[in-house]
Enzyme design. Structure first.
Site, PDB file in Angstrom:
ATOM      1  N   TYR A  30      35.681  47.147  31.805  1.00 34.02           N
ATOM      2  CA  TYR A  30      35.935  45.697  32.014  1.00 34.02           C
ATOM      3  C   TYR A  30      34.836  44.509  31.949  1.00 34.02           C
ATOM      4  CZ  TYR A  30      38.099  41.787  35.411  1.00 34.02           C
ATOM      5  OH  TYR A  30      38.342  40.976  35.524  1.00 34.02           O
ATOM      6  N   GLU A  86      27.259  46.623  46.145  1.00 36.74           N
ATOM      7  CA  GLU A  86      27.257  46.914  45.054  1.00 36.74           C
ATOM      8  C   GLU A  86      28.231  46.464  44.065  1.00 36.74           C
ATOM      9  OE1 GLU A  86      23.856  47.209  41.566  1.00 36.74           O
ATOM     10  OE2 GLU A  86      23.801  46.600  44.155  1.00 36.74           O
ATOM     11  N   ILE A  99      44.046  45.154  48.329  1.00 39.36           N
ATOM     12  CA  ILE A  99      43.597  45.783  48.089  1.00 39.36           C
ATOM     13  C   ILE A  99      42.155  45.840  48.273  1.00 39.36           C
ATOM     14  CG2 ILE A  99      42.163  47.710  46.820  1.00 39.36           C
ATOM     15  CD1 ILE A  99      44.785  48.328  45.865  1.00 39.36           C
ATOM     16  N   ASN A 127      33.825  35.324  36.084  1.00 36.30           N
ATOM     17  CA  ASN A 127      35.223  36.439  36.277  1.00 36.30           C
ATOM     18  C   ASN A 127      36.173  35.449  37.335  1.00 36.30           C
ATOM     19  OD1 ASN A 127      36.912  38.167  37.729  1.00 36.30           O
ATOM     20  ND2 ASN A 127      35.320  39.363  37.569  1.00 36.30           N
ATOM     21  N   TYR A 134      37.066  35.014  46.166  1.00 35.18           N
ATOM     22  CA  TYR A 134      36.170  35.432  47.006  1.00 35.18           C
ATOM     23  C   TYR A 134      35.973  33.271  47.471  1.00 35.18           C
ATOM     24  CZ  TYR A 134      34.183  39.259  44.120  1.00 35.18           C
ATOM     25  OH  TYR A 134      33.861  40.010  43.401  1.00 35.18           O
TER      26      TYR A 134
END
Length: 162
Positions: A30, A86, A99, A127, A134
């Site tokens: 991805y 991570e 999720i 991204n 976020y």
């Protein structure tokens, strides 16, 4: 461990090593970094068994569809521990089910319960969907900091000096 509409979360175990590797490989693809995956299932087995890393697996109908791996850090400025996430990945066909939020909420709960001062992670600057997510959960970008990495030949050369 925790059930949500359409999925559940559970702790990652050493026997999940093959699953973790598969999901890490999907994440790397991805991110257009598939050629950088050098880890093996044995690496993940050892890291999970030795508690060097902790993790969560998201499942839908018993099938793993995402993961979150983190480890302990320490902040000299706060004098307290923290958690470094991570990697987080949810298979594209299972996104928008909550999720990702559930992963971050569970890690936040564990950080607070253990008296940690913060939870941190990186995100690739391109991204935009992840960055927007976020911001929605309250994360603040650390634009004044830049990541540095010592690896490969440079790592070995420095280690071999004097």
């Amino acid at each position: 461990m925790s059930r949500h509409p359409g999925f559940s979360l559970r702790d990652a175990r050493p026997r999940d090593a093959e699953t973790v590797l598969r999901l890490v490989t999907a994440l790397a693809e991805y991110e257009n970094l598939g050629n950088e995956v050098k880890a093996t299932a044995q690496d993940f087995y050892g890291a999970l068994a030795g508690k060097k890393v902790k993790g969560l697996i998201a499942e839908a109908d018993g099938e793993p569809i995402g993961f979150c791996l983190w480890y302990d850090t320490f902040s000299t400025f706060t004098g307290r521990g923290g958690l470094w996430i991570e990697d987080v990945f949810v298979a594209p066909e299972h996104r928008r089910l909550g999720i990702g939020r559930a992963f971050f909420q569970e890690v936040a709960k564990r950080a607070v319960a253990d008296g940690h001062a913060r939870v941190e992670w990186n995100v690739l600057d391109w991204n935009a969907p992840a960055i927007a997510f976020y911001r929605r959960i309250g994360a603040v970008g650390q634009d004044e900091w830049t990541d540095q990495r010592l690896t490969g030949e440079a790592l070995h050369a420095l280690a071999a000096e004097g």
